[in-house]
Design an enzyme around this catalytic site. Structure first.
Site, PDB file in Angstrom:
ATOM      1  N   VAL A  66     -57.569 -34.694  23.301  1.00 52.90           N
ATOM      2  CA  VAL A  66     -57.286 -34.628  24.835  1.00 52.90           C
ATOM      3  C   VAL A  66     -57.833 -33.308  25.229  1.00 52.90           C
ATOM      4  CG1 VAL A  66     -55.885 -34.872  26.833  1.00 52.90           C
ATOM      5  CG2 VAL A  66     -55.579 -36.478  24.628  1.00 52.90           C
ATOM      6  N   GLY A  67     -57.376 -32.102  24.438  1.00 55.62           N
ATOM      7  CA  GLY A  67     -57.795 -30.946  24.862  1.00 55.62           C
ATOM      8  C   GLY A  67     -59.107 -30.740  24.936  1.00 55.62           C
ATOM      9  N   GLY A  70     -51.467 -30.025  24.038  1.00 53.67           N
ATOM     10  CA  GLY A  70     -51.519 -31.292  23.667  1.00 53.67           C
ATOM     11  C   GLY A  70     -52.422 -31.262  22.302  1.00 53.67           C
ATOM     12  N   SER A  71     -52.919 -32.763  22.300  1.00 49.87           N
ATOM     13  CA  SER A  71     -53.821 -32.924  20.906  1.00 49.87           C
ATOM     14  C   SER A  71     -55.105 -32.262  21.128  1.00 49.87           C
ATOM     15  CB  SER A  71     -53.681 -34.217  20.676  1.00 49.87           C
ATOM     16  OG  SER A  71     -53.998 -35.305  21.954  1.00 49.87           O
ATOM     17  N   CYS A  75     -45.966 -28.566  16.871  1.00 54.81           N
ATOM     18  CA  CYS A  75     -47.446 -27.842  16.536  1.00 54.81           C
ATOM     19  C   CYS A  75     -47.438 -26.982  15.372  1.00 54.81           C
ATOM     20  CB  CYS A  75     -48.059 -27.260  17.903  1.00 54.81           C
ATOM     21  SG  CYS A  75     -47.091 -25.920  18.494  1.00 54.81           S
ATOM     22  N   GLU A  81     -53.684 -25.084  24.017  1.00 56.12           N
ATOM     23  CA  GLU A  81     -52.588 -24.751  23.029  1.00 56.12           C
ATOM     24  C   GLU A  81     -52.705 -26.192  22.191  1.00 56.12           C
ATOM     25  OE1 GLU A  81     -50.924 -22.299  21.914  1.00 56.12           O
ATOM     26  OE2 GLU A  81     -51.157 -20.824  23.687  1.00 56.12           O
TER      27      GLU A  81
HETATM   28  P1  NAD Z   1     -51.175 -35.656  24.106  1.00 54.89           P
HETATM   29  O1  NAD Z   1     -52.617 -34.802  23.793  1.00 54.89           O
HETATM   30  O2  NAD Z   1     -51.456 -37.084  23.926  1.00 54.89           O
HETATM   31  O3  NAD Z   1     -50.694 -35.233  25.486  1.00 54.89           O
HETATM   32  C1  NAD Z   1     -50.777 -34.110  26.219  1.00 54.89           C
HETATM   33  C2  NAD Z   1     -50.539 -34.097  27.505  1.00 54.89           C
HETATM   34  O4  NAD Z   1     -51.873 -34.324  27.977  1.00 54.89           O
HETATM   35  C3  NAD Z   1     -49.507 -35.151  28.125  1.00 54.89           C
HETATM   36  O5  NAD Z   1     -49.027 -34.628  29.221  1.00 54.89           O
HETATM   37  C4  NAD Z   1     -50.396 -36.179  28.619  1.00 54.89           C
HETATM   38  O6  NAD Z   1     -49.911 -37.212  29.539  1.00 54.89           O
HETATM   39  C5  NAD Z   1     -51.746 -35.552  28.940  1.00 54.89           C
HETATM   40  N1  NAD Z   1     -52.943 -36.059  29.078  1.00 54.89           N
HETATM   41  C6  NAD Z   1     -53.118 -37.286  28.277  1.00 54.89           C
HETATM   42  N2  NAD Z   1     -54.592 -37.729  28.577  1.00 54.89           N
HETATM   43  C7  NAD Z   1     -55.042 -36.853  29.524  1.00 54.89           C
HETATM   44  C8  NAD Z   1     -56.341 -36.610  30.073  1.00 54.89           C
HETATM   45  N3  NAD Z   1     -57.336 -37.410  29.951  1.00 54.89           N
HETATM   46  N4  NAD Z   1     -56.514 -35.481  30.905  1.00 54.89           N
HETATM   47  C9  NAD Z   1     -55.520 -34.783  31.223  1.00 54.89           C
HETATM   48  N5  NAD Z   1     -54.068 -34.902  30.475  1.00 54.89           N
HETATM   49  C10 NAD Z   1     -54.168 -35.966  29.854  1.00 54.89           C
HETATM   50  O7  NAD Z   1     -50.096 -34.745  23.085  1.00 54.89           O
HETATM   51  P2  NAD Z   1     -48.840 -35.141  22.728  1.00 54.89           P
HETATM   52  O8  NAD Z   1     -48.591 -36.295  21.928  1.00 54.89           O
HETATM   53  O9  NAD Z   1     -48.030 -35.238  23.961  1.00 54.89           O
HETATM   54  O10 NAD Z   1     -48.195 -33.730  22.187  1.00 54.89           O
HETATM   55  C11 NAD Z   1     -48.696 -33.487  20.582  1.00 54.89           C
HETATM   56  C12 NAD Z   1     -49.606 -32.764  20.390  1.00 54.89           C
HETATM   57  O11 NAD Z   1     -49.648 -31.476  21.230  1.00 54.89           O
HETATM   58  C13 NAD Z   1     -49.913 -32.352  18.929  1.00 54.89           C
HETATM   59  O12 NAD Z   1     -51.303 -32.316  18.672  1.00 54.89           O
HETATM   60  C14 NAD Z   1     -49.299 -30.928  18.755  1.00 54.89           C
HETATM   61  O13 NAD Z   1     -49.597 -30.070  17.846  1.00 54.89           O
HETATM   62  C15 NAD Z   1     -49.870 -30.337  20.393  1.00 54.89           C
HETATM   63  N6  NAD Z   1     -48.985 -29.410  20.479  1.00 54.89           N
HETATM   64  C16 NAD Z   1     -49.531 -28.020  20.793  1.00 54.89           C
HETATM   65  C17 NAD Z   1     -48.733 -27.050  20.931  1.00 54.89           C
HETATM   66  C18 NAD Z   1     -49.160 -25.599  20.813  1.00 54.89           C
HETATM   67  O14 NAD Z   1     -48.414 -24.677  21.494  1.00 54.89           O
HETATM   68  N7  NAD Z   1     -50.508 -25.202  20.323  1.00 54.89           N
HETATM   69  C19 NAD Z   1     -47.415 -27.090  21.676  1.00 54.89           C
HETATM   70  C20 NAD Z   1     -46.925 -28.330  21.263  1.00 54.89           C
HETATM   71  C21 NAD Z   1     -47.566 -29.606  21.069  1.00 54.89           C
END
Ligand code: NAD
Length: 509
Positions: free
Chosen positions: A248-249, A244-245, A300, A266
């Site tokens: 949040v990561g 994810g982003s 991503c 990731e």
């Molecule tokens: P996001 O960070 O908003 O959400 C990702 C996941 O985290 C979702 O399942 C969400 O419900 C969960 N989440 C949200 N808040 C949380 C918390 N406090 N604790 C635990 N989990 C929580 O990301 P998004 O908008 O769904 O996806 C886009 C992002 O993901 C972009 O930044 C993209 O670059 C990244 N991404 C990275 C890869 C990679 O392999 N590097 C692959 C795909 C997407």
């Protein structure tokens, strides 16, 4: 290609679905929380609803996952691989329908939706092979009659949190490798793509039931972060794989760090393509078009920055602007469409805000730059002449905005290339072997992925996937990524009758 109605029926999706499952014997019930609505981003209309999990559902899922792990870890790895092979087979049978559901729910064009399911199938095949290759090494002991080796054991239940933009493939990258490694998997998908997750769980459940297993692959759909955070902090779950982003990561990593658990991160990319003075411009145009416009800029690995040698600028930009003008935008299930919608209203606002900031900085919009006035969340793919140091260029805007910059020397290009917080994917177009090798050298690209004469997106599963710096450092899919899902044990066996100590230490008589 099937219609929406038949696709949903074939995948077992109802008008209202349960959001939690540990196998076909248990799906969560309706609870007091609100119904989560899955919306088609091409129309803004609801496809179906899902009841998210309650706190009690969560406890049940983790308990079953822990119990299932105790038995699963003792199943020989090649047998675990055989079960993953059967899941891969079941996915082959549903590839068309699941690919269509990916298009419907997250707006990818059909070819990309199908491609995502193909990636799951490829991962299943890969994991089946891997199940016979969970190799440890042997070492030479410094002591006589001693043998040293290491072996890899299953880790435990793995929490897999996924982003909306790869609503099925990222689960497969993690789940299939984790399963052959002997782990159980609890999947917390994005609430923006719950139906894809329900459909995959249905497919898995059928295979697992036929094989007599439950609790190996579980589903935990949560509407709010609270339940996901409970999982992140749960000591029964030794590994959290988070996609994810960055913000949040970062939060997830610090919570897991507090309990000294493991994370596999990731996170976001800010990927650049360098085009030097010797590059094949035909190839560069095609690669940048796919990298920057494909998936509406919501990968991503999307190409976000284009660094062009000043001698090639006019030619390359002229060709790219023409190519952008020919991109058909619309319903991702229609033939000829190359770009679907953004995921939701918030994403459109993010695109709009980025363009406002670009204009304030003095960026020149070379093409695109508008939100389309039609139902759904459609925007134009956009090219902007920009400067690398601008804060907007340093951030990942999850939309099809490409920033272009020029350079004179490769030193200058590399400095610009690496001067962003993220380090996921990178590419260079060049026919000069020295420049290429320099790009790939220790003093070149600082990303986890560095390509020559292919673009930044569309990685194959055989390589380890992931990136450095703010991208989080995790690696998934191929190569030796399986090691992240196992615990390493070093073994020393003394088969003699003396008890020599290491480093020649004498202790007592
Ligand atoms: P996001 O960070 O908003 O959400 C990702 C996941 O985290 C979702 O399942 C969400 O419900 C969960 N989440 C949200 N808040 C949380 C918390 N406090 N604790 C635990 N989990 C929580 O990301 P998004 O908008 O769904 O996806 C886009 C992002 O993901 C972009 O930044 C993209 O670059 C990244 N991404 C990275 C890869 C990679 O392999 N590097 C692959 C795909 C997407």
């Amino acid at each position: 290609m099937s219609t929406m109605h038949t696709v949903l029926r074939d995948l077992g999706i109802q008008a209202v679905n349960s959001g939690g499952s540990t196998g076909s014997q248990w799906w969560s019930g309706r609870n007091d929380g609100s119904l989560l609505s899955s919306v088609n981003p091409s129309t803004g209309e609801q496809i179906a609803g899902v009841y998210p999990c309650s706190a009690d559902d969560y406890q049940r899922i983790v308990k079953e996952s822990v119990e299932a792990f105790r038995a699963w870890r003792m199943v020989p790895a090649p047998k675990r691989g055989e079960i993953v092979r059967l899941i891969g087979h079941a996915l082959r049978e549903k590839k068309d329908q699941l690919g269509t559901l990916v298009s419907l729910e997250v707006g990818k064009i059909k070819a990309e939706g199908d491609g995502e399911v193909q990636e799951m199938i490829d991962m299943a095949d890969f994991a089946v092979g891997q199940s016979r290759m969970l190799y440890g090494v042997t070492m030479q002991s410094e002591r006589p009659t001693h043998r040293m080796s290491e072996q890899w054991h299953p880790l435990g239940p793995v929490g897999v949190i996924t982003a909306f933009n790869f609503p099925v493939a990222v689960w497969a990258w993690n789940a299939f490798v984790a399963a052959v490694a002997g782990d159980t998997v609890i999947w917390k998908p994005s609430p923006k793509a719950p139906l894809c997750a329900v459909a995959v769980q249905q497919i898995c459940n059928r295979v697992m039931q036929q094989q007599g297993y439950a609790g190996i692959f579980s589903l935990l759909i949560a509407e709010h972060p609270a339940l996901a955070e409970q999982m992140v902090q749960d000591e029964r779950i030794p590994l959290i794989s988070f996609t994810g982003s960055v913000p949040v990561g970062r939060r997830v990593a610090s919570m897991v760090g507090q309990r000294l658990g493991r994370t596999l991160l990731e996170l976001s990319g800010n990927n650049a393509v360098i085009v030097d003075q010797t590059a094949d411009v035909d190839m560069a145009v095609r690669a940048v078009l796919f990298g920057a416009v494909g998936t509406a800029g919501q990968r991503c690995t999307t190409t976000r920055r284009l660094l062009i040698h000043e001698s090639r600028y006019e030619e390359l930009i002229g060709r790219l602007v023409k190519a952008y003008a020919q991109v058909h935008i619309g319903n991702p299930l229609d033939k000829d469409i190359l770009m679907g919608p953004l995921i939701d209203h918030m994403a459109v606002e993010g695109y709009r805000a980025a363009l406002d900031e670009i204009k304030k900085e003095g960026g020149e919009i070379l093409c695109g730059g508008h939100v389309l006035s039609r139902p759904g969340y459609f925007v134009e793919p956009t090219i902007v002449r920009a400067q690398n140091r601008w804060p907007i260029v340093q951030r990942e805007t999850f939309a099809p905005i490409l920033y272009v910059m020029t350079f004179r020397t490769l030193d200058e290009a590399l400095a610009m290339h690496n001067d962003v917080p993220q380090g996921l994917s990178s590419a260079m177009f060049s026919n000069d072997v020295r420049q290429c090798e320099r790009f790939l050298s220790a003093a070149g690209s600082d990303c986890g992925i560095a390509n020559i004469n292919i673009g930044t997106s569309g990685a194959e599963i055989g390589g380890a996937f992931g990136g450095e710096k703010d991208t989080g450092g995790g690696r998934e899919a191929g190569s030796d990524s399986w090691k992240a899902y196992m615990r390493r044990q070093t073994n020393t066996v003394n088969w003699g009758t003396e008890l020599p100590l290491a480093q020649g230490i004498k202790f007592g008589s």
